[in-house]
Scaffold this motif. Structure first.
Motif, PDB file in Angstrom:
ATOM      1  N   ALA A   1       0.695   6.702  -6.947  1.00 55.90           N
ATOM      2  CA  ALA A   1      -0.510   7.474  -7.254  1.00 55.90           C
ATOM      3  C   ALA A   1      -0.290   8.969  -7.021  1.00 55.90           C
ATOM      4  O   ALA A   1      -0.678   9.800  -7.856  1.00 55.90           O
ATOM      5  CB  ALA A   1      -1.680   6.975  -6.420  1.00 55.90           C
ATOM      6  N   VAL A   2       0.357   9.318  -5.916  1.00 53.30           N
ATOM      7  CA  VAL A   2       0.596  10.735  -5.615  1.00 53.30           C
ATOM      8  C   VAL A   2       1.554  11.348  -6.630  1.00 53.30           C
ATOM      9  O   VAL A   2       1.337  12.475  -7.090  1.00 53.30           O
ATOM     10  CB  VAL A   2       1.102  10.908  -4.161  1.00 53.30           C
ATOM     11  CG1 VAL A   2       1.613  12.315  -3.913  1.00 53.30           C
ATOM     12  CG2 VAL A   2      -0.010  10.578  -3.170  1.00 53.30           C
TER      13      VAL A   2
ATOM     14  N   GLY B   1       7.213   3.252 -14.235  1.00 50.88           N
ATOM     15  CA  GLY B   1       6.280   3.662 -13.188  1.00 50.88           C
ATOM     16  C   GLY B   1       4.953   4.124 -13.759  1.00 50.88           C
ATOM     17  O   GLY B   1       3.887   3.777 -13.254  1.00 50.88           O
ATOM     18  N   TRP B   2       5.028   4.902 -14.840  1.00 48.83           N
ATOM     19  CA  TRP B   2       3.802   5.346 -15.507  1.00 48.83           C
ATOM     20  C   TRP B   2       3.036   4.158 -16.089  1.00 48.83           C
ATOM     21  O   TRP B   2       1.809   4.100 -15.993  1.00 48.83           O
ATOM     22  CB  TRP B   2       4.120   6.358 -16.617  1.00 48.83           C
ATOM     23  CG  TRP B   2       4.274   7.746 -16.083  1.00 48.83           C
ATOM     24  CD1 TRP B   2       5.425   8.459 -15.957  1.00 48.83           C
ATOM     25  CD2 TRP B   2       3.227   8.581 -15.582  1.00 48.83           C
ATOM     26  NE1 TRP B   2       5.159   9.684 -15.394  1.00 48.83           N
ATOM     27  CE2 TRP B   2       3.829   9.796 -15.163  1.00 48.83           C
ATOM     28  CE3 TRP B   2       1.854   8.430 -15.441  1.00 48.83           C
ATOM     29  CZ2 TRP B   2       3.091  10.843 -14.618  1.00 48.83           C
ATOM     30  CZ3 TRP B   2       1.116   9.482 -14.892  1.00 48.83           C
ATOM     31  CH2 TRP B   2       1.730  10.662 -14.490  1.00 48.83           C
TER      32      TRP B   2
ATOM     33  N   ILE C   1       0.819  -1.220   0.000  1.00 52.62           N
ATOM     34  CA  ILE C   1       0.000   0.000   0.000  1.00 52.62           C
ATOM     35  C   ILE C   1       0.855   1.274   0.000  1.00 52.62           C
ATOM     36  O   ILE C   1       0.586   2.183  -0.794  1.00 52.62           O
ATOM     37  CB  ILE C   1      -1.005  -0.015   1.179  1.00 52.62           C
ATOM     38  CG1 ILE C   1      -2.102  -1.059   0.931  1.00 52.62           C
ATOM     39  CG2 ILE C   1      -1.641   1.366   1.393  1.00 52.62           C
ATOM     40  CD1 ILE C   1      -3.032  -0.782  -0.227  1.00 52.62           C
ATOM     41  N   PRO C   2       1.891   1.384   0.843  1.00 49.49           N
ATOM     42  CA  PRO C   2       2.689   2.624   0.791  1.00 49.49           C
ATOM     43  C   PRO C   2       3.314   2.868  -0.589  1.00 49.49           C
ATOM     44  O   PRO C   2       3.395   4.015  -1.043  1.00 49.49           O
ATOM     45  CB  PRO C   2       3.771   2.401   1.856  1.00 49.49           C
ATOM     46  CG  PRO C   2       3.179   1.417   2.800  1.00 49.49           C
ATOM     47  CD  PRO C   2       2.333   0.514   1.945  1.00 49.49           C
ATOM     48  N   GLU C   3       3.731   1.804  -1.247  1.00 50.28           N
ATOM     49  CA  GLU C   3       4.321   1.940  -2.580  1.00 50.28           C
ATOM     50  C   GLU C   3       3.277   2.435  -3.575  1.00 50.28           C
ATOM     51  O   GLU C   3       3.545   3.332  -4.379  1.00 50.28           O
ATOM     52  CB  GLU C   3       4.921   0.610  -3.028  1.00 50.28           C
ATOM     53  CG  GLU C   3       6.094   0.178  -2.175  1.00 50.28           C
ATOM     54  CD  GLU C   3       6.425  -1.299  -2.298  1.00 50.28           C
ATOM     55  OE1 GLU C   3       5.821  -2.005  -3.139  1.00 50.28           O
ATOM     56  OE2 GLU C   3       7.282  -1.767  -1.522  1.00 50.28           O
TER      57      GLU C   3
ATOM     58  N   ARG D   1       1.569  14.615   1.852  1.00 55.59           N
ATOM     59  CA  ARG D   1       0.443  14.242   0.976  1.00 55.59           C
ATOM     60  C   ARG D   1      -0.166  12.896   1.329  1.00 55.59           C
ATOM     61  O   ARG D   1      -1.361  12.691   1.170  1.00 55.59           O
ATOM     62  CB  ARG D   1       0.907  14.200  -0.486  1.00 55.59           C
ATOM     63  CG  ARG D   1       1.129  15.534  -1.140  1.00 55.59           C
ATOM     64  CD  ARG D   1      -0.158  16.260  -1.539  1.00 55.59           C
ATOM     65  NE  ARG D   1      -1.047  15.523  -2.393  1.00 55.59           N
ATOM     66  CZ  ARG D   1      -0.990  15.483  -3.720  1.00 55.59           C
ATOM     67  NH1 ARG D   1      -0.060  16.155  -4.350  1.00 55.59           N
ATOM     68  NH2 ARG D   1      -1.859  14.786  -4.403  1.00 55.59           N
ATOM     69  N   THR D   2       0.656  11.953   1.782  1.00 55.18           N
ATOM     70  CA  THR D   2       0.164  10.598   2.047  1.00 55.18           C
ATOM     71  C   THR D   2      -0.182  10.360   3.511  1.00 55.18           C
ATOM     72  O   THR D   2      -0.768   9.335   3.846  1.00 55.18           O
ATOM     73  CB  THR D   2       1.215   9.545   1.640  1.00 55.18           C
ATOM     74  OG1 THR D   2       2.397   9.741   2.425  1.00 55.18           O
ATOM     75  CG2 THR D   2       1.528   9.615   0.152  1.00 55.18           C
TER      76      THR D   2
END
Length: 151
Positions: free
Chosen positions: A45-46, A102-103, A38-40, A61-62
């Motif tokens: 996403a951010v 990543g994209w 989840i943190p990854e 932000r997270t």
């Protein structure tokens, strides 16, 4: 007569349990489908939404602590999903951005995330979802004020 605490009726507890249950279900799917914790996923996403950011900005932000953000960033960098670049505003920090890989991952995960949201919240009407979102925002504001000692 003072009220008695009943944990199953204590709203902060119920909110935490609901949040953990949703997070666990989504985390399991992300881990299985994409090899992400989840943190990854939050960092991916951010960064996709906000562009280049320092780790400190990502913490804000997270709402994740520095250690969690750092570990997630290291894991993503090792997989080639993010890149570190110079931060012109602060030479002591780096700016993180999504790499091409990543994209590509984000473009696979984002539709799945929306599907999970739909499946989890399918029992709520559109009006209830809007109300829930507004209530969560008000709860966050109240919790931040409490944390800062503001009445």
């Amino acid at each position: 007569m003072p009220k008695t605490l009943k944990l199953d009726e204590f709203l902060p507890y119920r909110l935490s349990i609901a949040s953990n249950t949703v997070s666990d279900a989504v985390a399991s799917a992300y881990r299985t489908l994409f090899g992400l914790r989840i943190p990854e996923w939050r960092l991916v996403a951010v960064l996709a939404e906000g562009g280049a950011m320092s780790q400190q900005a990502l913490c804000g932000r997270t709402r994740m602590d520095k250690v969690t953000v750092s570990r997630a960033a290291i894991a993503l960098a090792e997989r080639g999903l993010i890149q570190r670049g110079a931060n012109p505003d602060d030479q002591r920090s780096h700016l993180l951005t999504l790499s091409q890989q990543g994209w590509a991952l984000y473009e696979q995960v984002a539709p799945k995330a929306l599907e999970f949201e739909q499946r989890i919240f399918d029992t709520l009407s559109d009006t209830e979802r809007t109300q829930l979102r507004a209530m969560l925002e008000r709860i966050e504001v109240a919790a931040i004020a409490l944390d800062r000692g503001v009445d």
